[in-house]
Design a protein around this motif. Sequence first.
Motif, PDB file in Angstrom:
ATOM      1  N   LEU A 158      17.375  -5.453  38.300  1.00 19.71           N
ATOM      2  CA  LEU A 158      18.372  -4.951  37.365  1.00 19.71           C
ATOM      3  C   LEU A 158      18.194  -5.697  36.050  1.00 19.71           C
ATOM      4  CD1 LEU A 158      20.881  -3.199  36.861  1.00 19.71           C
ATOM      5  CD2 LEU A 158      22.265  -5.015  37.865  1.00 19.71           C
ATOM      6  N   VAL A 159      17.895  -4.970  34.979  1.00 23.61           N
ATOM      7  CA  VAL A 159      17.563  -5.608  33.700  1.00 23.61           C
ATOM      8  C   VAL A 159      18.329  -4.934  32.569  1.00 23.61           C
ATOM      9  CG1 VAL A 159      15.257  -6.270  34.475  1.00 23.61           C
ATOM     10  CG2 VAL A 159      15.596  -4.053  33.374  1.00 23.61           C
ATOM     11  N   ARG A 160      18.321  -5.584  31.424  1.00 24.42           N
ATOM     12  CA  ARG A 160      18.868  -4.980  30.206  1.00 24.42           C
ATOM     13  C   ARG A 160      17.724  -4.519  29.331  1.00 24.42           C
ATOM     14  NH1 ARG A 160      22.283  -8.812  26.612  1.00 24.42           N
ATOM     15  NH2 ARG A 160      20.235  -9.304  25.749  1.00 24.42           N
ATOM     16  N   THR A 161      17.851  -3.334  28.778  1.00 22.92           N
ATOM     17  CA  THR A 161      16.811  -2.778  27.923  1.00 22.92           C
ATOM     18  C   THR A 161      17.249  -2.789  26.465  1.00 22.92           C
ATOM     19  OG1 THR A 161      17.655  -0.520  28.061  1.00 22.92           O
ATOM     20  CG2 THR A 161      16.106  -1.224  29.776  1.00 22.92           C
ATOM     21  N   SER A 162      16.303  -2.512  25.605  1.00 22.11           N
ATOM     22  CA  SER A 162      16.577  -2.240  24.194  1.00 22.11           C
ATOM     23  C   SER A 162      15.966  -0.881  23.896  1.00 22.11           C
ATOM     24  CB  SER A 162      15.949  -3.322  23.313  1.00 22.11           C
ATOM     25  OG  SER A 162      16.185  -3.030  21.945  1.00 22.11           O
ATOM     26  N   SER A 163      16.825   0.117  23.651  1.00 20.44           N
ATOM     27  CA  SER A 163      16.368   1.483  23.381  1.00 20.44           C
ATOM     28  C   SER A 163      16.127   1.640  21.883  1.00 20.44           C
ATOM     29  CB  SER A 163      17.396   2.496  23.870  1.00 20.44           C
ATOM     30  OG  SER A 163      17.575   2.402  25.254  1.00 20.44           O
ATOM     31  N   VAL A 164      14.861   1.625  21.506  1.00 18.85           N
ATOM     32  CA  VAL A 164      14.490   1.697  20.092  1.00 18.85           C
ATOM     33  C   VAL A 164      14.677   3.128  19.583  1.00 18.85           C
ATOM     34  CG1 VAL A 164      12.581   1.432  18.453  1.00 18.85           C
ATOM     35  CG2 VAL A 164      12.892  -0.225  20.314  1.00 18.85           C
ATOM     36  N   ASN A 165      15.281   3.243  18.416  1.00 20.27           N
ATOM     37  CA  ASN A 165      15.511   4.547  17.790  1.00 20.27           C
ATOM     38  C   ASN A 165      15.239   4.410  16.296  1.00 20.27           C
ATOM     39  OD1 ASN A 165      16.286   7.231  17.429  1.00 20.27           O
ATOM     40  ND2 ASN A 165      18.443   6.714  17.213  1.00 20.27           N
ATOM     41  N   SER A 166      13.973   4.196  15.957  1.00 21.40           N
ATOM     42  CA  SER A 166      13.572   3.971  14.570  1.00 21.40           C
ATOM     43  C   SER A 166      13.053   5.267  13.946  1.00 21.40           C
ATOM     44  CB  SER A 166      12.495   2.885  14.487  1.00 21.40           C
ATOM     45  OG  SER A 166      12.978   1.673  15.016  1.00 21.40           O
ATOM     46  N   HIS A 167      12.928   5.259  12.629  1.00 17.22           N
ATOM     47  CA  HIS A 167      12.419   6.467  11.969  1.00 17.22           C
ATOM     48  C   HIS A 167      11.862   6.150  10.586  1.00 17.22           C
ATOM     49  CE1 HIS A 167      16.605   6.417  10.303  1.00 17.22           C
ATOM     50  NE2 HIS A 167      15.952   6.708   9.195  1.00 17.22           N
ATOM     51  N   ASN A 168      10.992   7.040  10.121  1.00 23.69           N
ATOM     52  CA  ASN A 168      10.538   7.088   8.728  1.00 23.69           C
ATOM     53  C   ASN A 168      10.953   8.442   8.169  1.00 23.69           C
ATOM     54  OD1 ASN A 168       9.292   4.603   9.074  1.00 23.69           O
ATOM     55  ND2 ASN A 168       7.318   5.509   9.581  1.00 23.69           N
ATOM     56  N   TRP A 169      11.606   8.440   7.013  1.00 26.86           N
ATOM     57  CA  TRP A 169      12.174   9.664   6.453  1.00 26.86           C
ATOM     58  C   TRP A 169      11.880   9.685   4.953  1.00 26.86           C
ATOM     59  CZ3 TRP A 169      17.956  11.218   7.660  1.00 26.86           C
ATOM     60  CH2 TRP A 169      18.258  12.436   7.064  1.00 26.86           C
ATOM     61  N   TYR A 170      11.271  10.781   4.483  1.00 26.67           N
ATOM     62  CA  TYR A 170      10.931  10.929   3.074  1.00 26.67           C
ATOM     63  C   TYR A 170      11.396  12.303   2.608  1.00 26.67           C
ATOM     64  CZ  TYR A 170       7.789   7.264   4.680  1.00 26.67           C
ATOM     65  OH  TYR A 170       7.292   6.130   5.279  1.00 26.67           O
ATOM     66  N   GLY A 171      11.873  12.376   1.374  1.00 26.01           N
ATOM     67  CA  GLY A 171      12.355  13.663   0.888  1.00 26.01           C
ATOM     68  C   GLY A 171      12.366  13.753  -0.616  1.00 26.01           C
ATOM     69  N   ILE A 172      12.489  14.982  -1.102  1.00 30.17           N
ATOM     70  CA  ILE A 172      12.614  15.235  -2.536  1.00 30.17           C
ATOM     71  C   ILE A 172      13.581  16.399  -2.735  1.00 30.17           C
ATOM     72  CG2 ILE A 172      10.587  16.773  -2.600  1.00 30.17           C
ATOM     73  CD1 ILE A 172      10.090  15.625  -5.471  1.00 30.17           C
ATOM     74  N   LEU A 173      14.463  16.239  -3.714  1.00 31.76           N
ATOM     75  CA  LEU A 173      15.427  17.267  -4.100  1.00 31.76           C
ATOM     76  C   LEU A 173      15.202  17.590  -5.571  1.00 31.76           C
ATOM     77  CD1 LEU A 173      18.765  15.986  -2.514  1.00 31.76           C
ATOM     78  CD2 LEU A 173      17.865  18.279  -2.217  1.00 31.76           C
ATOM     79  N   MET A 174      15.113  18.876  -5.891  1.00 33.35           N
ATOM     80  CA  MET A 174      14.959  19.291  -7.286  1.00 33.35           C
ATOM     81  C   MET A 174      15.948  20.418  -7.571  1.00 33.35           C
ATOM     82  SD  MET A 174      10.812  19.241  -7.760  1.00 33.35           S
ATOM     83  CE  MET A 174      10.941  19.301  -9.551  1.00 33.35           C
ATOM     84  N   ASN A 175      16.595  20.343  -8.728  1.00 30.07           N
ATOM     85  CA  ASN A 175      17.600  21.340  -9.096  1.00 30.07           C
ATOM     86  C   ASN A 175      17.463  21.654 -10.587  1.00 30.07           C
ATOM     87  OD1 ASN A 175      19.833  23.047  -9.012  1.00 30.07           O
ATOM     88  ND2 ASN A 175      21.254  21.378  -9.485  1.00 30.07           N
TER      89      ASN A 175
END
Length: 859
Positions: free
Chosen positions: A379-396
């Motif tokens: 019986l152990v404790r885990t670390s649930s990784v939930n990382s991300h890379n996010w890139y965007g551009i908005l033009m109006n």
Amino acid sequence: MKLINKSMLTAIITLSTASIYYAQQTQDTVKTRSKDIEEVILRGVTDIAKDRKTPVAVSTIKAAQILERQGNQELVELLNTTPSVYATKGGGGFGDSQISIRGFESKNIAVMVNGMPVNDMEGGTVYMSNWTGLSDVTSTMQVQRGLGSSKLAIASVGGTLNFLTRSADMKQGGVVRLGIGNNDYLKTSFAYNTGKSQNGWSSSFLLARQAGGTYIENTDYESYTYFFALGYQPSEKHNLQFMITSSPQWHDQRSYAPTIANFIKFNPDHDGTPYRQYNSDFGYRTDENGRRVAIANAMNYYAKPVMMLNWDWTISNKSKLSTVAYMSNGRGGGARNLGAVGGKGMSSFYDNEGHYNYDAIFAANAAVNPTSNIAGNTLVRTSSVNSHNWYGILMNFQHKINDNWNFSVGTDDRYYYGYHYQVLSDLYGAKGYTDAANKNLPTGNILRNVYDYKKLTWNPFGGSNAPMEDRASFSNDGEVLWYSGFGQVEYSNDKLSAFLQGSVSNQGYQRIDDFIKPGSTQQGQTIDRKTGFKNLFGYNIKGGANYNIDDNSNVFANIGYYSKQPLMNAVYPSNQQVVNPNLTNEKIFSAELGYGFKTANFNAKVNLYRTEWKDRFYRRGGIANIDGNGNNGYSEISGITQLHQGVEVEATYVLNKYVEFNGMFSWGDYQYKGNATGANFLDDNTPVAINGNNTSILYLDKVKVGGSSNNSIPQTTASLGTTITPVKDLKVYGTWQYTGKIYSTLNVADFLKPGNTALQLPDFNLFNVGASYKIRLRNQNQYFTIGANVYNLFDTTYIQDGATNIKSTDAPAKLADGSNNTAKKTYEELGYMYKGIADANRVYFGFGRTWSTTLSFNF
């Protein structure tokens, strides 16, 4: 005792309809001019609604109110005095707040920072713990209920919540703040603005630290905030603004909602009342010095820096191009438990205080030989990784055709890559953990390396991956491509303003599973590590108009239709590599009608709305004992239709320069329409039979809408408040909040037969009070401010959220003494009740009385 009676309700409605739209709104002159057309909805890429112009239901909270009233509350809790908004502290850990608008939860509320969407691109969720620093840097917080005025193809089913941060060209000056409060709350911050130089340069920065605990047991936390903005305006035609901000943090949590019976059972005073601070997600171990040391079972850690570069180009006196390029590379995750020892999971190791006995867990793990190749034999404790890379551009691009007509076109493009896997964070005295999930590694792979969840990299440019041989249980990535275009036409004159908007979008999802062995099959199909992109087309169209009848009255209406792409867990259900064969877009139709009345000291708004949401898919995880054998799992429900309709009133009245009143009332009717299909699975994706089948009809027709995961949805809210300024620079306020018709989380197994209803939780009232006083120095730009707040003044005991749907007429399997309930007596017959509901229901009680005080110096 009734919490609100008919006469009180009549008084609320009378006051609200007779008075006031809250004075936080910009104080516009009553008469409008056609030259204001560019301010109707458009402001760069940020869509800010304007009173008596933009035809949407909107409430605005300014920075001064945030600084005066937030204290050690969650930032979104300030919105509880606005109609149809319900914000709670969730499990009670730092930043674990939850919010719903018009009965829709955060994944169906568009949350934006300076017009940039921040809802998770895979699951739509917004984790407020990633944004705790917003309270320090927000200049305006605006909530638009309903489809809102944003031109983007965003998930504004219930509403849009936009945080506008401070800019680099703020007035020169600085501020130092110190805050203290209950449970060792301590917050310090320093901010400074240079002002704009003659060469067009400006900058602003802020540093802050917050630490302590919350009202709940063992919920320690530590959080930092940094903010830096740099502005440059080389000419009247060009304005550039760069911003970076983040709030790296870790916090211990309460992720499991205990039963009401356990809240009462484990009260140290043994007086028959709930111990609201109770947290079953931690325990104690005896160290080498004989001291009891607390060990957390659930925690979260994350850093989500956001960088934005804004460029406003005034092409001519009629045309303007606004562009925002941004990136957000998040690093972190959450910790939970995995495996069993001697066939026993964590729930088998509770002590008589309702906490984990880690001495027993360590001893049991130490006796296991990990080379036995039995999967999950410790019986152990885990670390649930939930990382991300996010890139965007908005033009109006905006163009003013003439004094009355205006149009804009633009694009919103994003790329997202999410990393999801588990590593070990504590072996609990074991020599290793045997895992068989990665089919590319030998059977019986033994994991021995441990990753400290407080020390995982927070470098947004660094790697986020642990070696494959250190990963347990799962390892999958999500890749999302989003392309969209939008357009809008507006008309405005002294009386009338109207708009028509439309957008189209393509959202591509790809699932990548590193534990898939080449040549594997799922659901009879040969699968690969990468699924390839599944592209989904969506669109929306909406329009609205506002008409100013005279200098005091205005009416508005809006209508819209969304064809919204489903989220990733609907595209690849059951965490598998096979596309949902019944995949379909969600359809949302919404209409709204409103009336406003405004004088110099008296404002009011009333609006009616109706939203129908078809073909909804939702997945509920973290369900304990889903198969009746002690295993946890999740449910997937498809084909849901919901109907949300109601009325909202918001009002304020300025009696004189000393006294101001404000109030709101909202009544909703949120219910399911028709039936749906449900399926249950274990956490390892094994189907769980329901009545002998893998799927089953859920009889939801006309059932009231509740929460989807350990939370509740109220359908009636109200508040009344007053602010008194007895002398210059002294403010005293008090607020009463009422929450009623509260419905608990829906459970799949409760609706396998017709006739069941949602569990309604007890209504409640809360009172908050506070005061602030400015001490001015000879230099009027320098002053001290002292503030204090008390929340839940009368220490009311109330249930804020429910996780289950157990009725008083149900019969428990076991009696309180552990014996079988052979007579099949109901909870009500046995007296196992609390305020009219069965005490076996799992809930979160709201915080008791808490307090905070601040001291700041502006210069």
